[in-house]
Design a protein around this motif. Structure first.
Motif, PDB file in Angstrom:
ATOM      1  N   TYR A   1       0.966  -1.252   0.025  1.00 21.31           N
ATOM      2  CA  TYR A   1       0.143   0.203   0.029  1.00 21.31           C
ATOM      3  C   TYR A   1       0.942   1.402  -0.027  1.00 21.31           C
ATOM      4  O   TYR A   1       0.633   2.065  -0.798  1.00 21.31           O
ATOM      5  CB  TYR A   1      -1.025   0.070   1.169  1.00 21.31           C
ATOM      6  N   SER A   2       2.013   1.090   0.751  1.00 18.69           N
ATOM      7  CA  SER A   2       2.658   2.448   0.857  1.00 18.69           C
ATOM      8  C   SER A   2       3.559   2.508  -0.407  1.00 18.69           C
ATOM      9  O   SER A   2       3.746   3.681  -0.869  1.00 18.69           O
ATOM     10  CB  SER A   2       3.834   2.038   2.092  1.00 18.69           C
ATOM     11  N   LEU A   3       4.022   1.613  -1.012  1.00 13.79           N
ATOM     12  CA  LEU A   3       4.560   1.735  -2.400  1.00 13.79           C
ATOM     13  C   LEU A   3       3.613   2.155  -3.344  1.00 13.79           C
ATOM     14  O   LEU A   3       4.037   3.144  -4.245  1.00 13.79           O
ATOM     15  CB  LEU A   3       5.157   0.399  -2.890  1.00 13.79           C
ATOM     16  N   CYS A   4       2.443   1.742  -3.471  1.00 13.04           N
ATOM     17  CA  CYS A   4       1.424   2.285  -4.383  1.00 13.04           C
ATOM     18  C   CYS A   4       1.203   4.069  -4.143  1.00 13.04           C
ATOM     19  O   CYS A   4       1.100   4.691  -5.221  1.00 13.04           O
ATOM     20  CB  CYS A   4      -0.298   1.614  -4.039  1.00 13.04           C
ATOM     21  N   HIS A   5       1.278   4.233  -2.919  1.00 15.30           N
ATOM     22  CA  HIS A   5       0.904   5.841  -2.668  1.00 15.30           C
ATOM     23  C   HIS A   5       2.539   6.591  -2.839  1.00 15.30           C
ATOM     24  O   HIS A   5       2.368   7.437  -3.422  1.00 15.30           O
ATOM     25  CB  HIS A   5       0.690   5.871  -1.357  1.00 15.30           C
ATOM     26  N   ASP A   6       3.508   5.921  -2.622  1.00 16.05           N
ATOM     27  CA  ASP A   6       4.815   6.649  -2.744  1.00 16.05           C
ATOM     28  C   ASP A   6       4.924   6.797  -4.254  1.00 16.05           C
ATOM     29  O   ASP A   6       5.504   7.842  -4.733  1.00 16.05           O
ATOM     30  CB  ASP A   6       5.860   5.605  -2.199  1.00 16.05           C
ATOM     31  N   ASP A   7       4.599   5.857  -5.124  1.00 20.35           N
ATOM     32  CA  ASP A   7       4.865   6.029  -6.535  1.00 20.35           C
ATOM     33  C   ASP A   7       4.089   7.228  -7.021  1.00 20.35           C
ATOM     34  O   ASP A   7       4.276   7.593  -8.420  1.00 20.35           O
ATOM     35  CB  ASP A   7       4.877   4.649  -7.391  1.00 20.35           C
ATOM     36  N   LEU A   8       2.928   7.702  -6.613  1.00 20.19           N
ATOM     37  CA  LEU A   8       2.070   8.584  -6.932  1.00 20.19           C
ATOM     38  C   LEU A   8       2.706   9.875  -7.514  1.00 20.19           C
ATOM     39  O   LEU A   8       3.809  10.308  -6.914  1.00 20.19           O
ATOM     40  CB  LEU A   8       1.110   8.968  -6.115  1.00 20.19           C
ATOM     41  N   PRO A   9       2.125  10.555  -8.558  1.00 21.13           N
ATOM     42  CA  PRO A   9       2.950  12.147  -9.030  1.00 21.13           C
ATOM     43  C   PRO A   9       3.135  13.056  -7.676  1.00 21.13           C
ATOM     44  O   PRO A   9       3.806  13.641  -7.741  1.00 21.13           O
ATOM     45  CB  PRO A   9       1.937  12.476  -9.903  1.00 21.13           C
ATOM     46  N   CYS A  10       2.110  13.047  -6.771  1.00 20.24           N
ATOM     47  CA  CYS A  10       2.100  13.568  -5.625  1.00 20.24           C
ATOM     48  C   CYS A  10       3.030  13.569  -4.685  1.00 20.24           C
ATOM     49  O   CYS A  10       3.262  14.126  -3.813  1.00 20.24           O
ATOM     50  CB  CYS A  10       0.731  13.768  -5.077  1.00 20.24           C
ATOM     51  N   MET A  11       3.669  12.211  -4.748  1.00 23.64           N
ATOM     52  CA  MET A  11       4.664  11.741  -3.937  1.00 23.64           C
ATOM     53  C   MET A  11       6.131  11.884  -4.538  1.00 23.64           C
ATOM     54  O   MET A  11       6.588  12.644  -4.701  1.00 23.64           O
ATOM     55  CB  MET A  11       4.090  10.376  -3.295  1.00 23.64           C
ATOM     56  N   ASP A  12       6.706  10.462  -5.005  1.00 22.85           N
ATOM     57  CA  ASP A  12       7.771  10.126  -5.471  1.00 22.85           C
ATOM     58  C   ASP A  12       7.688  10.467  -6.983  1.00 22.85           C
ATOM     59  O   ASP A  12       8.984  10.462  -7.499  1.00 22.85           O
ATOM     60  CB  ASP A  12       8.581   9.122  -4.940  1.00 22.85           C
ATOM     61  N   ASN A  13       6.510  10.060  -7.517  1.00 22.86           N
ATOM     62  CA  ASN A  13       6.323  10.095  -8.957  1.00 22.86           C
ATOM     63  C   ASN A  13       7.182   9.277  -9.735  1.00 22.86           C
ATOM     64  O   ASN A  13       8.213   9.520 -10.656  1.00 22.86           O
ATOM     65  CB  ASN A  13       6.590  11.697  -9.617  1.00 22.86           C
ATOM     66  N   ASP A  14       7.146   7.974  -9.287  1.00 24.46           N
ATOM     67  CA  ASP A  14       7.973   6.833 -10.057  1.00 24.46           C
ATOM     68  C   ASP A  14       6.954   5.970 -10.902  1.00 24.46           C
ATOM     69  O   ASP A  14       5.781   5.567 -10.410  1.00 24.46           O
ATOM     70  CB  ASP A  14       8.641   5.950  -8.834  1.00 24.46           C
ATOM     71  N   ASP A  15       7.371   5.634 -12.082  1.00 23.83           N
ATOM     72  CA  ASP A  15       6.419   5.011 -12.943  1.00 23.83           C
ATOM     73  C   ASP A  15       7.071   3.471 -12.999  1.00 23.83           C
ATOM     74  O   ASP A  15       6.542   2.737 -13.982  1.00 23.83           O
ATOM     75  CB  ASP A  15       6.428   5.579 -14.234  1.00 23.83           C
TER      76      ASP A  15
ATOM     77  N   CYS B   1       6.007  11.449   5.675  1.00 27.66           N
ATOM     78  CA  CYS B   1       5.716  13.058   5.916  1.00 27.66           C
ATOM     79  C   CYS B   1       7.065  13.922   5.986  1.00 27.66           C
ATOM     80  O   CYS B   1       7.191  14.967   5.087  1.00 27.66           O
ATOM     81  CB  CYS B   1       4.946  13.244   7.017  1.00 27.66           C
ATOM     82  N   ILE B   2       7.995  13.656   6.666  1.00 25.33           N
ATOM     83  CA  ILE B   2       9.263  14.258   6.524  1.00 25.33           C
ATOM     84  C   ILE B   2       9.855  14.270   5.234  1.00 25.33           C
ATOM     85  O   ILE B   2      10.382  15.110   4.870  1.00 25.33           O
ATOM     86  CB  ILE B   2      10.401  13.383   7.577  1.00 25.33           C
ATOM     87  N   ASP B   3       9.643  13.121   4.445  1.00 29.08           N
ATOM     88  CA  ASP B   3      10.253  13.077   3.057  1.00 29.08           C
ATOM     89  C   ASP B   3       9.743  13.878   2.043  1.00 29.08           C
ATOM     90  O   ASP B   3      10.281  14.724   1.607  1.00 29.08           O
ATOM     91  CB  ASP B   3      10.057  11.566   2.763  1.00 29.08           C
ATOM     92  N   ILE B   4       8.417  14.145   2.113  1.00 27.98           N
ATOM     93  CA  ILE B   4       7.956  14.769   0.855  1.00 27.98           C
ATOM     94  C   ILE B   4       7.728  16.452   1.570  1.00 27.98           C
ATOM     95  O   ILE B   4       7.532  17.239   0.496  1.00 27.98           O
ATOM     96  CB  ILE B   4       6.368  14.487   0.662  1.00 27.98           C
ATOM     97  N   ALA B   5       7.997  16.624   2.945  1.00 28.86           N
ATOM     98  CA  ALA B   5       7.714  18.002   3.239  1.00 28.86           C
ATOM     99  C   ALA B   5       9.143  18.645   3.336  1.00 28.86           C
ATOM    100  O   ALA B   5       9.302  19.939   3.660  1.00 28.86           O
ATOM    101  CB  ALA B   5       7.349  17.939   4.833  1.00 28.86           C
ATOM    102  N   GLN B   6      10.098  17.729   2.646  1.00 25.96           N
ATOM    103  CA  GLN B   6      11.496  18.612   2.320  1.00 25.96           C
ATOM    104  C   GLN B   6      11.375  19.971   1.593  1.00 25.96           C
ATOM    105  O   GLN B   6      10.873  19.985   0.609  1.00 25.96           O
ATOM    106  CB  GLN B   6      12.421  17.817   1.765  1.00 25.96           C
ATOM    107  N   ASP B   7      11.933  20.852   2.104  1.00 26.83           N
ATOM    108  CA  ASP B   7      12.099  22.352   1.263  1.00 26.83           C
ATOM    109  C   ASP B   7      13.175  21.981   0.255  1.00 26.83           C
ATOM    110  O   ASP B   7      14.220  21.650   0.559  1.00 26.83           O
ATOM    111  CB  ASP B   7      12.494  23.347   1.970  1.00 26.83           C
ATOM    112  N   GLU B   8      12.833  22.136  -1.090  1.00 26.93           N
ATOM    113  CA  GLU B   8      13.665  21.606  -2.215  1.00 26.93           C
ATOM    114  C   GLU B   8      14.955  22.786  -2.120  1.00 26.93           C
ATOM    115  O   GLU B   8      16.023  22.441  -2.597  1.00 26.93           O
ATOM    116  CB  GLU B   8      13.106  21.968  -3.403  1.00 26.93           C
TER     117      GLU B   8
END
Length: 289
Positions: free
Chosen positions: A76-90, A152-159
């Motif tokens: 489940y976490s991989l399905c969500h992590d791969d989404l464009p709004c997260m890690d955007n992996d195809d 949360c920490i991962d995607i909240a990173q300030d680029e």
């Protein structure tokens, strides 16, 4: 250890197939998407459940539903992590990510379905008190105090701001180590492990989780998509701070060796009960995919 992993992966795959063959909710493509998302992977978390059972003198049958639940949570976490709004992996498990195969909305729903299926499986039927205690522990390690907190920490990173090493270690412990703890210590809890045993297994799982993630960082820049079954250089492309980007290759490898020593030290006092755990720590330190 490689033989052990393969044999137990096959045992798990057989049970997974039995359960998935019975999965027929009548609504498509969600059932197909769930089966698709669960197809592939190393099955490290179910095997950690098996190792937790063996540590307690039991077999796969005693934790098979926890093992299946853990794999559902992981995927489940991989399905969500791969989404464009997260890690955007195809690419995942050597094939298109779930959202690339079924669409973004169905990618979200597949993750949702897997998370709910995990607890449906783990809580189905009459269970012992310690089993419910274990499922509660797994829920905590998977949620905001564990894996979700790490994401949360991962995607909240300030680029525009690179993370500190302490932040990266915290992220890795939450996002990776907590599911390892959920699988290994969770299965032992379900079989009546005492506080000292639980603490030892948690410390061990924390260390091998960090090993696993640092090795992942290294493989992301040294391996290829065909071997890993997922995109490489993804962290660099996303401008993510990793253990490797902060410490460099030489220190990262040295720290992996130190973490292996710490992992082994956490369980060595249990003698033969910890033999396979010690082998696994050494194996993960030197894995190539």
């Amino acid at each position: 250890m490689k033989k052990y992993l393969q044999e137990n992966k096959e045992i798990f795959e057989k049970y997974l197939k039995e359960r998935l063959d019975k999965l027929n909710c009548g609504y498509e493509p969600i059932a197909t998407a769930v089966k698709y998302a669960l197809d592939g992977g190393k099955r490290i978390r179910p095997i950690l459940c098996i190792l937790g059972a063996e540590f307690m003198g039991k077999s796969f049958d005693s934790v098979k539903d926890l093992a299946l639940g853990m794999e559902c949570i992981h995927n489940y976490s991989l399905c969500h992590d791969d989404l464009p709004c997260m890690d955007n992996d195809d690419l995942r498990h050597g094939k298109p990510s779930t959202h690339k195969k079924f669409g973004e909305g169905m990618g979200v729903l597949t993750g949702d379905a897997l998370l709910n299926l995990a607890f449906e499986i783990m809580l189905d039927g009459d269970r012992s008190f310690v089993h419910y205690k274990a499922v509660n522990y797994i829920a905590k390690m998977s949620g905001i105090y564990g894996m979700v907190g790490g994401q949360c920490i991962d995607i909240a990173q300030d680029e525009f701001r690179q993370k500190s090493l302490e932040e990266v270690i915290t992220l890795n412990m939450l996002k990776t180590s907590c599911l390892f703890k959920a699988a290994l210590a969770g299965s032992a809890i379900s079989l009546g492990a005492n506080a000292q045993e639980i603490a030892s297994l948690e410390l061990y799982a924390q260390k091998i989780g960090l090993i696993f993630q640092i090795v992942d960082d290294i493989l992301d820049v040294t391996s290829n998509s065909e071997v890993l079954g997922k995109n490489i250089n993804s962290d660099i492309k996303a401008n993510k701070t990793t253990y490797l980007s902060i410490c460099g290759m030489e220190k990262a490898k040295q720290d992996i060796d130190n973490l292996e020593i710490e992992a082994i030290s956490a369980v060595a006092k249990y003698g033969d009960r910890a033999a396979k755990l010690i082998e696994l720590a050494k194996y993960l330190t030197n894995r190539s995919k």
